[in-house]
Scaffold this active site. Structure first.
Site, PDB file in Angstrom:
ATOM      1  N   ASP A 156       0.867  -1.185   0.000  1.00  8.97           N
ATOM      2  CA  ASP A 156       0.000   0.000   0.000  1.00  8.97           C
ATOM      3  C   ASP A 156       0.902   1.233   0.000  1.00  8.97           C
ATOM      4  OD1 ASP A 156      -2.116   1.708   0.055  1.00  8.97           O
ATOM      5  OD2 ASP A 156      -2.705   1.294   2.114  1.00  8.97           O
ATOM      6  N   PHE A 236      -9.258   3.671   8.083  1.00  5.55           N
ATOM      7  CA  PHE A 236     -10.410   4.222   8.792  1.00  5.55           C
ATOM      8  C   PHE A 236     -10.568   5.710   8.501  1.00  5.55           C
ATOM      9  CE2 PHE A 236      -6.812   4.520  11.826  1.00  5.55           C
ATOM     10  CZ  PHE A 236      -6.806   5.890  12.084  1.00  5.55           C
ATOM     11  N   GLU A 238     -12.420   8.738  11.046  1.00  4.58           N
ATOM     12  CA  GLU A 238     -13.084   8.827  12.350  1.00  4.58           C
ATOM     13  C   GLU A 238     -13.156  10.251  12.886  1.00  4.58           C
ATOM     14  OE1 GLU A 238     -10.648   5.982  14.365  1.00  4.58           O
ATOM     15  OE2 GLU A 238      -9.116   7.446  14.938  1.00  4.58           O
ATOM     16  N   ASN A 347       4.421   4.705   4.441  1.00  2.82           N
ATOM     17  CA  ASN A 347       4.898   3.617   3.575  1.00  2.82           C
ATOM     18  C   ASN A 347       5.502   4.271   2.340  1.00  2.82           C
ATOM     19  OD1 ASN A 347       3.702   1.741   5.292  1.00  2.82           O
ATOM     20  ND2 ASN A 347       2.654   0.637   3.676  1.00  2.82           N
ATOM     21  N   MET A 382      -8.970   1.992  17.612  1.00  3.81           N
ATOM     22  CA  MET A 382     -10.288   2.610  17.719  1.00  3.81           C
ATOM     23  C   MET A 382     -10.694   2.851  19.174  1.00  3.81           C
ATOM     24  SD  MET A 382     -12.830  -0.574  16.788  1.00  3.81           S
ATOM     25  CE  MET A 382     -11.952  -1.131  15.339  1.00  3.81           C
ATOM     26  N   HIS A 403       4.552   4.179  13.513  1.00  3.77           N
ATOM     27  CA  HIS A 403       3.406   4.680  12.743  1.00  3.77           C
ATOM     28  C   HIS A 403       2.087   4.350  13.432  1.00  3.77           C
ATOM     29  CE1 HIS A 403       2.426   0.634  11.495  1.00  3.77           C
ATOM     30  NE2 HIS A 403       1.690   0.989  10.463  1.00  3.77           N
TER      31      HIS A 403
END
Length: 484
Positions: A156, A236, A238, A347, A382, A403
């Site tokens: 990714d 995510f 949020e 990344n 979370m 990270h």
């Protein structure tokens, strides 16, 4: 295991052209349906075919696909390349490991192998480290200035964080929680195949690099359709509360509690396809011992090395645009512009210098840039706080920090040992609302963020604390696929 071949499996062995993926998938489906060949036999043939389509020119079954490979996906970067075998250094050079007591042995073994590469000049392992492909997640590796390792960047490419802070206090979130939840549902889209019917236009597509190589050109349509979306796994978006306890020239905001939006995702199918193609190309060209084969590199003084570098940087710009679209939509729904935005890749590969001035390529696979004064975001989970941090520029860590909190439990272990009720109880105790998500991203699979931060006091200064309250993640993928 499914008897069907999916596009991710085809990409993993080197198919990147969208037109070719469609044709190869349909062809494989017919072979399986008519019981001519099984899935594994087809994969083996495709793997050989993608490397040398000419050898299948007279094949009774695969000649047609071989011709399509030549027409739709010329191996433009690998023609004429010869594989070169390399040995690893016999001894592991010294490097710094942060929070070693909470890092599994296999992740350290992977980092040891990376340090033994003939191109490695320095390295470090962050306290959130866990096992990955080639370089462990949390690994930081500085190689000589003409070598880049696709798997040390990650699948990714440019997975990143982005935080927007709004001039609304924590009471707004409590009073308008349902409205904010609706905003998440209306303005975000998750999943490997996720794409908007009418994506927002974006100036990132004005960049000339979209015409740099055939691979990039072939992937442009997918990138256009997926702009503004998020992946699966640990990605995510949020809402939460950002708490600033002391005034900072870096944040330029008074002390207090603010409504904030935090997002985590990367370059979507575009980046994944680039990563898979060039990782395979690197392994075809650079032959390493089995334990280090995923650490194969590309020479930046060659066409294929430059092609990857261009694609990686474009994926970085694209990943940033994805986040910005999400944040713009949310700000528009709120009817207010953010006071502050903080963001960073974790990344990626950068051109930097060692402490003595030696030029290097620094790979941060699941690591936050923490050069002196660099702002970044280190999330927890979370159900745990995340933090806005400022780098202290410590060379022992190659100017890096963790990270995130890092995994305590593998995805397979989580799916086996954790129940939905376990997650509901933890989230209820923390006052967190979850939309989507799966068992493998349960709060309890992550390390204690405070212990992780304690292990890197020398690397970053904490500027603010972010507490998640309404979290949106991908729904469980029916095929068990992940993109993080």
């Amino acid at each position: 295991m499914s008897k069907k071949l999916n596009n991710n499996e085809l990409r993993a062995i080197g198919f990147y052209s969208e037109a070719l993926l469609e044709q190869a998938g349909r062809f494989a489906k017919n072979l399986i349906k008519n019981k001519i060949l099984g899935k594994e036999e087809i994969l083996a043939k495709y793997r050989a075919l993608i490397s040398n389509p000419d050898s299948f020119a007279s094949d009774a079954i695969f000649a047609e696909i071989a011709q399509l490979v030549k027409e739709l996906q010329p191996i433009e970067d690998s023609v004429g390349l010869k594989a070169t075998a390399f040995e690893l250094k016999k001894e592991v050079p010294e490097y710094k490991i942060y929070g070693i007591e909470n890092i599994d042995k296999e992740a350290i073994n992977q980092m040891d192998n990376a340090m033994r590469l003939p191109i490695t000049l320095a390295g470090s392992l962050m306290p959130d480290a866990h096992v990955g492909y080639g370089l462990p997640i949390g690994g930081v590796l500085a190689t000589n200035a003409n070598a880049v390792i696709p798997y040390a960047v990650g699948v990714d490419i440019a997975c990143r964080m982005c935080l927007s802070v709004f001039e609304m206090d924590n009471h707004y979130l409590e009073q308008k929680s349902q409205m904010l939840k609706n905003f998440l549902v209306e303005n975000t889209l998750f999943g490997i195949d996720g794409r908007f019917a009418k994506p927002m236009p974006d100036e990132v597509f004005d960049k000339p690099e979209w015409n740099a190589t055939k691979i990039i050109k072939d992937l442009r349509h997918k990138a256009e359709m997926q702009i503004g979306t998020s992946g699966t796994g640990n990605h995510f978006v949020e809402w939460g509360i950002l708490e600033i306890n002391k005034e900072s020239e870096d944040l330029k905001l008074p002390t207090g509690k603010y409504l904030a939006l935090l997002s985590h995702s990367g370059s979507r199918g575009f980046g994944a396809s680039i990563a898979n193609y060039y990782s395979k190309l690197a392994m075809d060209k650079t032959k390493l011992p089995k334990e280090a084969k995923h650490l194969a590199w590309l020479d930046l003084e060659t066409e294929e090395g430059q092609a990857y570098w261009i694609a990686m940087n474009l994926a970085g710009d694209y990943a940033s645009a994805n986040h910005h679209q999400i944040h713009k939509k949310m700000a528009k729904s709120l009817g207010i512009k953010p006071l502050l935005m903080v963001e960073n890749h974790h990344n990626f590969a950068w051109e930097e210098k060692l402490a003595d001035g030696t030029p290097v390529i620094v790979h941060r696979k699941g690591a936050t840039p923490a050069g002196k004064g660099d702002l970044g975001i280190i999330p927890g989970s979370m159900a745990q706080a995340g933090f806005v941090v400022k780098g202290k520029g410590d060379f022992s860590a190659i100017y890096s920090a963790s990270h995130g909190a890092g995994r305590l439990m593998s995805r397979a272990q989580a799916m086996k040992n954790i129940t939905k009720q376990d997650i509901k109880k933890v989230l209820a105790d923390k006052g967190v609302t979850l939309i989507g998500g799966d068992l493998d991203e349960a709060p309890m699979v992550y390390k204690d963020i405070y212990k992780v931060l304690e292990s890197q006091n020398d690397l970053v200064e904490i500027l603010a604390k972010f507490t998640p309250k309404i979290v949106r993640m991908a729904d469980p993928d029916p095929k068990g696929r992940r993109e993080d």
